[in-house]
Write a protein that holds these residues in place. Structure first.
Motif, PDB file in Angstrom:
ATOM      1  N   LYS A  24       0.835  -1.211   0.000  1.00  0.00           N
ATOM      2  CA  LYS A  24       0.000   0.000   0.000  1.00  0.00           C
ATOM      3  C   LYS A  24       0.869   1.261   0.000  1.00  0.00           C
ATOM      4  O   LYS A  24       1.788   1.385   0.811  1.00  0.00           O
ATOM      5  N   MET A  25       0.568   2.169  -0.927  1.00  0.00           N
ATOM      6  CA  MET A  25       1.319   3.423  -1.020  1.00  0.00           C
ATOM      7  C   MET A  25       0.405   4.578  -0.599  1.00  0.00           C
ATOM      8  O   MET A  25      -0.803   4.537  -0.829  1.00  0.00           O
ATOM      9  N   SER A  26       0.991   5.590   0.001  1.00  0.00           N
ATOM     10  CA  SER A  26       0.218   6.754   0.457  1.00  0.00           C
ATOM     11  C   SER A  26       1.044   8.019   0.310  1.00  0.00           C
ATOM     12  O   SER A  26       2.229   7.955  -0.016  1.00  0.00           O
ATOM     13  N   MET A  27       0.387   9.139   0.623  1.00  0.00           N
ATOM     14  CA  MET A  27       1.139  10.380   0.702  1.00  0.00           C
ATOM     15  C   MET A  27       1.940  10.351   2.012  1.00  0.00           C
ATOM     16  O   MET A  27       1.427   9.938   3.050  1.00  0.00           O
ATOM     17  N   ASN A  28       3.189  10.774   1.951  1.00  0.00           N
ATOM     18  CA  ASN A  28       4.010  10.878   3.161  1.00  0.00           C
ATOM     19  C   ASN A  28       3.228  11.657   4.230  1.00  0.00           C
ATOM     20  O   ASN A  28       2.734  12.749   3.955  1.00  0.00           O
ATOM     21  N   PRO A  29       3.089  11.095   5.451  1.00  0.00           N
ATOM     22  CA  PRO A  29       2.239  11.748   6.463  1.00  0.00           C
ATOM     23  C   PRO A  29       2.600  13.210   6.754  1.00  0.00           C
ATOM     24  O   PRO A  29       1.715  14.028   6.970  1.00  0.00           O
ATOM     25  N   PHE A  30       3.877  13.536   6.746  1.00  0.00           N
ATOM     26  CA  PHE A  30       4.249  14.932   7.002  1.00  0.00           C
ATOM     27  C   PHE A  30       3.786  15.850   5.866  1.00  0.00           C
ATOM     28  O   PHE A  30       3.608  17.053   6.076  1.00  0.00           O
ATOM     29  N   ASP A  31       3.609  15.274   4.675  1.00  0.00           N
ATOM     30  CA  ASP A  31       3.156  16.084   3.537  1.00  0.00           C
ATOM     31  C   ASP A  31       1.658  16.350   3.634  1.00  0.00           C
ATOM     32  O   ASP A  31       1.171  17.392   3.174  1.00  0.00           O
ATOM     33  N   GLU A  32       0.926  15.422   4.253  1.00  0.00           N
ATOM     34  CA  GLU A  32      -0.500  15.682   4.507  1.00  0.00           C
ATOM     35  C   GLU A  32      -0.619  16.890   5.434  1.00  0.00           C
ATOM     36  O   GLU A  32      -1.490  17.736   5.260  1.00  0.00           O
ATOM     37  N   ILE A  33       0.282  16.942   6.416  1.00  0.00           N
ATOM     38  CA  ILE A  33       0.278  18.081   7.344  1.00  0.00           C
ATOM     39  C   ILE A  33       0.613  19.365   6.578  1.00  0.00           C
ATOM     40  O   ILE A  33       0.032  20.426   6.825  1.00  0.00           O
ATOM     41  N   ALA A  34       1.520  19.260   5.601  1.00  0.00           N
ATOM     42  CA  ALA A  34       1.910  20.431   4.789  1.00  0.00           C
ATOM     43  C   ALA A  34       0.734  20.912   3.941  1.00  0.00           C
ATOM     44  O   ALA A  34       0.462  22.115   3.858  1.00  0.00           O
ATOM     45  N   VAL A  35       0.023  19.969   3.330  1.00  0.00           N
ATOM     46  CA  VAL A  35      -1.138  20.343   2.508  1.00  0.00           C
ATOM     47  C   VAL A  35      -2.187  21.011   3.392  1.00  0.00           C
ATOM     48  O   VAL A  35      -2.738  22.065   3.058  1.00  0.00           O
TER      49      VAL A  35
END
Ligand SMILES: Cc1cc2nc3c(=O)[nH]c(=O)nc-3n(C[C@H](O)[C@H](O)[C@H](O)COP(=O)(O)OP(=O)(O)OC[C@H]3O[C@@H](n4cnc5c(N)ncnc54)[C@H](O)[C@@H]3O)c2cc1C
Ligand SMILES: Nc1ncnc2c1ncn2[C@@H]1O[C@H](COP(=O)(O)O)[C@@H](O)[C@H]1O
Lengths: 249, 310
Positions: free
Chosen positions: A32-43
């Motif tokens: 399973k691939m996802s957006m890097n969690p820290f990048d979700e925080i950035a968005v």
């Protein structure tokens, strides 16, 4: 102001990765691939800046395989306005990503780039600082709070002994830490809307960037495994074992 | 080959991870140390006493007074011509500055190095330490941060290196320091403590951390926390142990009410002895614990305090 948010496609944080038997890397097929969690925080931070009327446009960028479009779509569903996919199938080290992002910054002219503090696959924690260096911009890394302060940006940073506050001249770079915000889940209508938002695709060569890796991976191994020990029946037994068996107290 | 180490210090006291970084540097060549920011003179004097250090540079005030990344990186780049490798501990400060230095020198930074194979080849953890990569750098200069727990620190005494003032750093004028809130503690540094006791979400409040502190006082331990405990406001951010917090490897690590997510294990699984106290016997933390106690922490921790005081 325009805000760019680089988002990386990574193995989901819940996956326990396995080292490939031939020692060339880790198993990423059918994982399973996802957006890097820290990048979700950035968005999320960029979207909140837009909701406050500070940001005017949010551009999500991902460098990687064509499947990284999925992570750009996630960013669009969270509230980014458009996306740029920098398509490349090989390894992209932070220096190469920083060069790609610099080329895009020069075209787009944002006042702020918000990155994650660390990609949870390579654990480099480097791209934001490298981009700031290449652009000659100030950097507010490991941010737990970001506020516009006149013409400057006030950033509270998580440091070893506690917190530090710096003021950055704009344009600037911010990298997110865990306490900055709690990212929203995209709603179904927003996911539908995101399908219509534009994603432009370019190649590193179109941007004039040489992405040749500087590091050669000689081998990838599993670290020494810890053996599960024993259960103790009581606190008394625990203390006795720590004193007389492990001899650590 | 000569190696430059950027020291970490707290008000002039050199941190133990700095001594571990000097140990890593000694595998590469002659070692120079630079201390910057408030307290740099005292830190430099301490660095001069480390065995095997050949020279110390200090830059106390001016642009680098607060250790901001932009002027510190500019200073290191101005010195880089004389060095084959530039190292710093993988602390918040080192991670802030070294990638910036690397990019200014057009090299790929090596983060969190946990093994030195030769002058070009290094081992570093990836995927929360679930894999170790051996990588060879093709760059002319190496810029890296060092995982302190992987290198035994050099002793604090034994050397006598000359100390010089570093050339004045240019101020790029990109950021200014506004202030800091430093958590005051009489306890040992988390990253250097012989014993660490950490609490998780199950602690349920900041006040409840007091029961861990009582045990910590008896054992001379540092107190740590899981991300969940920090996010909930039970503990300050600088106590977070894990993949994206601090990396610790004490003689004894006691995990209290922590489930054992891979991100937490990444920060403590190299501890010598691990104790887990958790009421769920299926909790993953028990898979890495040398001694597991299935119990309610609110009963077990006070009992532990009483038993240790006997
Ligand atoms: C990008 C990213 C980075 C992360 N970085 C880190 C990191 O650096 N460090 C980190 O720790 N985590 C990190 N995490 C979070 C990690 O995935 C886990 O969510 C976190 O470690 C869980 O914390 P916990 O064990 O305290 O809480 P939980 O998982 O909720 O566990 C609580 C435990 O307490 C036990 N318990 C409950 N009540 C009692 C009681 N009365 N007595 C005894 N036991 C009890 C339960 O059985 C349970 O096992 C990160 C996650 C992400 C996505
Ligand atoms: N390939 C990539 N595409 C987009 N963003 C990236 C990429 N690699 C790194 N980043 C950004 O840089 C941050 C830090 O990554 P790293 O330096 O690899 O730990 C990530 O959280 C992303 O915001």
């Amino acid at each position: 102001m325009k805000v760019l948010v680089p988002v990386k496609r990574v193995v989901d944080y819940n996956v326990k990765v396995r080292v490939k038997a031939d020692g060339t890397g880790v198993e990423t097929a059918n994982v399973k691939m996802s957006m890097n969690p820290f990048d979700e925080i950035a968005v999320e931070e960029a979207v909140r800046l837009k909701e406050k009327g500070v940001a005017t446009e949010i551009v999500a960028i991902s460098a990687g395989p064509s499947a990284a479009q999925e992570q750009i779509r996630t960013a669009l569903a969270m509230g980014a306005d458009r996306g740029i996919l920098v398509e490349h199938d090989g390894v992209l080290e932070p220096l190469a990503v920083a060069k790609i992002l610099k080329a895009i910054v020069e075209k787009e002219g944002p006042a702020l780039v918000i990155l994650g503090k660390q990609a949870i696959d390579d654990d480099m924690s480097a791209t934001g600082q490298m981009l700031a260096a290449l652009l000659g911009w100030g950097q507010g890394t490991f941010a737990s709070k970001v506020e516009k302060d006149g013409e400057a940006l006030k950033v509270t940073r998580e440091i070893d002994g506690g917190l530090e506050t710096v003021s950055l001249k704009l344009p600037a770079i911010v990298t997110t830490d865990l306490r900055l915000n709690e990212p929203r889940y995209a709603s179904l209508p927003n996911i539908m809307k995101a399908r219509k938002k534009p994603i432009e695709t370019v190649k590193p060569a179109d941007l004039g960037v040489d992405v040749t890796p500087r590091l050669t991976v000689l081998k990838v191994e599993e670290p020494a495994k810890r053996q599960a020990g024993k259960k103790v029946g009581s606190v008394q037994e625990l203390v006795e074992k720590l004193r007389n068996e492990a001899k650590v107290i | 080959m000569t190696v430059l180490v950027l020291a970490d210090h707290k008000d002039g006291a050199l941190t133990q991870p700095t001594r571990s970084t000097v140990a890593a540097a000694q595998k590469l060549g002659d070692v120079h140390v630079i201390a910057v920011g408030e307290g740099a003179a005292a830190a430099g004097a301490a660095a001069a006493k480390l065995p095997g250090v050949a020279k110390v540079l200090t830059a106390e005030g001016g642009a680098v007074a607060h250790g901001l990344a932009e002027p510190v990186a500019a200073l290191l780049v101005s010195l880089a011509g004389s060095y084959s490798h530039l190292l710093a501990p993988a602390s918040a400060a080192g991670k802030n500055v070294m990638p910036r230095v690397a990019a200014l020198l057009d090299v790929q930074v090596l983060s969190d190095v946990c093994g030195v194979v030769d002058a070009d080849t290094f081992v570093r953890p990836i995927y929360a330490g679930n894999a170790l990569a051996t990588v060879k750098s093709a760059d002319a200069k190496k810029v890296m941060t060092v995982r302190a727990t992987s290198f035994d620190p050099v002793p604090a005494e034994g050397g006598n290196a000359p100390v010089e003032a570093a050339p004045a750093a240019a101020d790029p004028g990109l950021s200014t320091f506004l202030g800091a809130e430093i958590v005051k503690s009489e306890r040992p540094e988390l990253t250097a403590a012989r014993v660490v006791i950490s609490g998780g979400r199950a602690m349920a409040s900041a006040e409840n951390f007091a029961i861990l502190e009582k045990v910590a006082d008896i054992l001379g331990a540092a107190v740590g926390a899981s991300r969940a405990a920090v996010d909930a406001g039970y503990a300050p951010n600088d106590m977070q142990v894990g993949q994206t917090g601090k990396i610790v490897a004490p003689e004894l690590y006691i995990a209290v009410g922590i489930s054992g997510a891979i991100q937490h294990l990444a920060g403590m699984k190299d501890s010598k002895v691990i104790v887990a106290i958790n009421k769920d016997e299926e909790a993953p933390i028990f898979q890495v614990a040398d001694y597991g106690l299935v119990a309610d922490l609110f009963k077990a921790v006070p009992e532990l305090e009483a038993e240790l005081s006997k």
